[in-house]
Write a protein that holds these residues in place. Structure first.
Motif, PDB file in Angstrom:
ATOM      1  N   THR A 129      -0.492  -1.636   4.362  1.00 27.21           N
ATOM      2  CA  THR A 129      -0.174  -1.175   5.710  1.00 27.21           C
ATOM      3  C   THR A 129       0.253  -2.392   6.501  1.00 27.21           C
ATOM      4  N   HIS A 130       0.915  -2.155   7.586  1.00 24.74           N
ATOM      5  CA  HIS A 130       1.345  -3.274   8.417  1.00 24.74           C
ATOM      6  C   HIS A 130       0.132  -3.853   9.139  1.00 24.74           C
ATOM      7  N   GLU A 131       0.133  -5.153   9.322  1.00 22.84           N
ATOM      8  CA  GLU A 131      -1.005  -5.828   9.942  1.00 22.84           C
ATOM      9  C   GLU A 131      -1.273  -5.359  11.366  1.00 22.84           C
ATOM     10  N   THR A 132      -0.302  -4.738  12.024  1.00 19.68           N
ATOM     11  CA  THR A 132      -0.495  -4.242  13.389  1.00 19.68           C
ATOM     12  C   THR A 132      -1.046  -2.815  13.430  1.00 19.68           C
ATOM     13  N   ASN A 133      -1.210  -2.180  12.290  1.00 27.65           N
ATOM     14  CA  ASN A 133      -1.667  -0.790  12.231  1.00 27.65           C
ATOM     15  C   ASN A 133      -3.201  -0.745  12.294  1.00 27.65           C
ATOM     16  N   ALA A 134      -3.747  -1.172  13.431  1.00 24.21           N
ATOM     17  CA  ALA A 134      -5.202  -1.359  13.578  1.00 24.21           C
ATOM     18  C   ALA A 134      -6.003  -0.079  13.364  1.00 24.21           C
ATOM     19  N   THR A 135      -5.511   1.041  13.852  1.00 20.88           N
ATOM     20  CA  THR A 135      -6.246   2.302  13.692  1.00 20.88           C
ATOM     21  C   THR A 135      -6.400   2.657  12.228  1.00 20.88           C
ATOM     22  N   ALA A 136      -5.312   2.558  11.474  1.00 22.88           N
ATOM     23  CA  ALA A 136      -5.378   2.863  10.045  1.00 22.88           C
ATOM     24  C   ALA A 136      -6.268   1.861   9.321  1.00 22.88           C
ATOM     25  N   ILE A 137      -6.181   0.600   9.683  1.00 21.60           N
ATOM     26  CA  ILE A 137      -6.990  -0.420   9.019  1.00 21.60           C
ATOM     27  C   ILE A 137      -8.477  -0.125   9.181  1.00 21.60           C
ATOM     28  N   GLN A 138      -8.881   0.403  10.330  1.00 18.90           N
ATOM     29  CA  GLN A 138     -10.289   0.767  10.530  1.00 18.90           C
ATOM     30  C   GLN A 138     -10.731   1.804   9.498  1.00 18.90           C
ATOM     31  N   LEU A 139      -9.901   2.790   9.248  1.00 24.19           N
ATOM     32  CA  LEU A 139     -10.216   3.792   8.223  1.00 24.19           C
ATOM     33  C   LEU A 139     -10.215   3.154   6.845  1.00 24.19           C
ATOM     34  N   TYR A 140      -9.175   2.411   6.513  1.00 19.84           N
ATOM     35  CA  TYR A 140      -9.030   1.848   5.178  1.00 19.84           C
ATOM     36  C   TYR A 140     -10.199   0.936   4.814  1.00 19.84           C
ATOM     37  N   GLU A 141     -10.693   0.187   5.781  1.00 18.03           N
ATOM     38  CA  GLU A 141     -11.817  -0.708   5.494  1.00 18.03           C
ATOM     39  C   GLU A 141     -13.114   0.052   5.217  1.00 18.03           C
ATOM     40  N   ARG A 142     -13.191   1.303   5.636  1.00 19.68           N
ATOM     41  CA  ARG A 142     -14.375   2.133   5.350  1.00 19.68           C
ATOM     42  C   ARG A 142     -14.306   2.804   3.987  1.00 19.68           C
ATOM     43  N   ILE A 143     -13.088   3.014   3.445  1.00 19.90           N
ATOM     44  CA  ILE A 143     -12.976   3.811   2.215  1.00 19.90           C
ATOM     45  C   ILE A 143     -12.387   3.062   1.030  1.00 19.90           C
ATOM     46  N   ALA A 144     -12.092   1.770   1.224  1.00 18.76           N
ATOM     47  CA  ALA A 144     -11.511   0.973   0.132  1.00 18.76           C
ATOM     48  C   ALA A 144     -11.858  -0.495   0.373  1.00 18.76           C
ATOM     49  N   GLU A 145     -11.623  -1.309  -0.631  1.00 19.37           N
ATOM     50  CA  GLU A 145     -11.838  -2.741  -0.451  1.00 19.37           C
ATOM     51  C   GLU A 145     -10.537  -3.416  -0.034  1.00 19.37           C
ATOM     52  N   ARG A 146     -10.674  -4.512   0.663  1.00 17.00           N
ATOM     53  CA  ARG A 146      -9.515  -5.298   1.109  1.00 17.00           C
ATOM     54  C   ARG A 146      -9.493  -6.577   0.272  1.00 17.00           C
ATOM     55  N   PRO A 147      -8.615  -6.626  -0.755  1.00 16.55           N
ATOM     56  CA  PRO A 147      -8.695  -7.716  -1.719  1.00 16.55           C
ATOM     57  C   PRO A 147      -8.139  -9.058  -1.245  1.00 16.55           C
ATOM     58  N   GLY A 148      -7.430  -9.087  -0.133  1.00 16.97           N
ATOM     59  CA  GLY A 148      -6.985 -10.353   0.410  1.00 16.97           C
ATOM     60  C   GLY A 148      -5.632 -10.856  -0.048  1.00 16.97           C
ATOM     61  N   TYR A 149      -4.915 -10.083  -0.826  1.00 15.75           N
ATOM     62  CA  TYR A 149      -3.592 -10.513  -1.270  1.00 15.75           C
ATOM     63  C   TYR A 149      -2.583 -10.420  -0.134  1.00 15.75           C
ATOM     64  N   ILE A 150      -1.599 -11.286  -0.161  1.00 15.91           N
ATOM     65  CA  ILE A 150      -0.521 -11.299   0.813  1.00 15.91           C
ATOM     66  C   ILE A 150       0.751 -10.852   0.101  1.00 15.91           C
ATOM     67  N   GLN A 151       1.473  -9.936   0.708  1.00 15.70           N
ATOM     68  CA  GLN A 151       2.703  -9.434   0.090  1.00 15.70           C
ATOM     69  C   GLN A 151       3.882 -10.350   0.411  1.00 15.70           C
ATOM     70  N   PHE A 152       4.705 -10.595  -0.584  1.00 13.40           N
ATOM     71  CA  PHE A 152       5.981 -11.269  -0.429  1.00 13.40           C
ATOM     72  C   PHE A 152       7.050 -10.336  -0.970  1.00 13.40           C
ATOM     73  N   ARG A 153       8.248 -10.398  -0.395  1.00  8.64           N
ATOM     74  CA  ARG A 153       9.327  -9.570  -0.911  1.00  8.64           C
ATOM     75  C   ARG A 153      10.671 -10.214  -0.632  1.00  8.64           C
ATOM     76  N   LYS A 154      11.620  -9.836  -1.428  1.00  7.92           N
ATOM     77  CA  LYS A 154      13.008 -10.237  -1.257  1.00  7.92           C
ATOM     78  C   LYS A 154      13.848  -8.991  -1.483  1.00  7.92           C
ATOM     79  N   MET A 155      14.508  -8.530  -0.463  1.00  6.44           N
ATOM     80  CA  MET A 155      15.351  -7.353  -0.585  1.00  6.44           C
ATOM     81  C   MET A 155      16.610  -7.730  -1.367  1.00  6.44           C
ATOM     82  N   LEU A 156      16.990  -6.869  -2.291  1.00  4.33           N
ATOM     83  CA  LEU A 156      18.164  -7.124  -3.128  1.00  4.33           C
ATOM     84  C   LEU A 156      19.295  -6.155  -2.810  1.00  4.33           C
TER      85      LEU A 156
END
Length: 148
Positions: free
Chosen positions: A121-148
């Motif tokens: 989820t996007h780091e600004t999606n605070a409401t969703a993050i509150q739910l996600y932290e209750r029902i899943a673990e947050r493993p700490g990985y950072i996403q990188f991408r390159k659009m092709l």
């Protein structure tokens, strides 16, 4: 939430699915061509595809949507499940519909021999993050991408 039903999308659900899909795209400030949207819909309906979708229904109205994709992993014999898209109608947020949709993905993925469900989820999606932290673990990985 006992009056909310979660079920896979069917061909007859396009008119209910499309406004939720469009709202999801607007939420993330993105636009997709009609061709991509039509392709996404067809993938959701095609049993040979690994892409799946479900809608949350209440009183005959679709109030939430989830898309998820099964994929192989080099770290497991079993498949994994990527929860790609999730949205709940604004007037239904905070009522448990999002949680029901995610739990539907958990049950469906387990029944299809997956050993994990993961999503971003996007780091600004605070409401969703509150739910996600209750029902899943947050493993700490950072996403990188390159659009092709």
């Amino acid at each position: 939430m006992s009056d909310v039903q979660i079920r896979p999308v069917t061909e007859q659900d396009h008119a209910a699915w499309l406004p939720l899909w469009q709202a999801y795209l607007r939420f993330y400030k993105t636009e997709l061509s009609d061709e991509v949207c039509a392709s996404t819909w067809q993938r959701l309906l095609d049993p040979s595809e690994t892409t799946n979708g479900a809608l949350a229904w209440q009183d005959g109205k679709a109030i939430g949507m989830v898309h998820f994709i099964y994929h192989r992993s080099n770290w497991s014999i079993k498949n994994a499940c990527y929860l790609q898209d999730l949205i709940v109608a604004p007037d239904q947020r905070g009522t448990g519909v999002g949680r029901l949709l995610i739990e539907h993905v958990y049950v469906t993925a387990k029944a299809n021999n997956c050993d994990k469900v993961h999503w971003l989820t996007h780091e600004t999606n605070a409401t969703a993050i509150q739910l996600y932290e209750r029902i899943a673990e947050r493993p700490g990985y950072i996403q990188f991408r390159k659009m092709l």
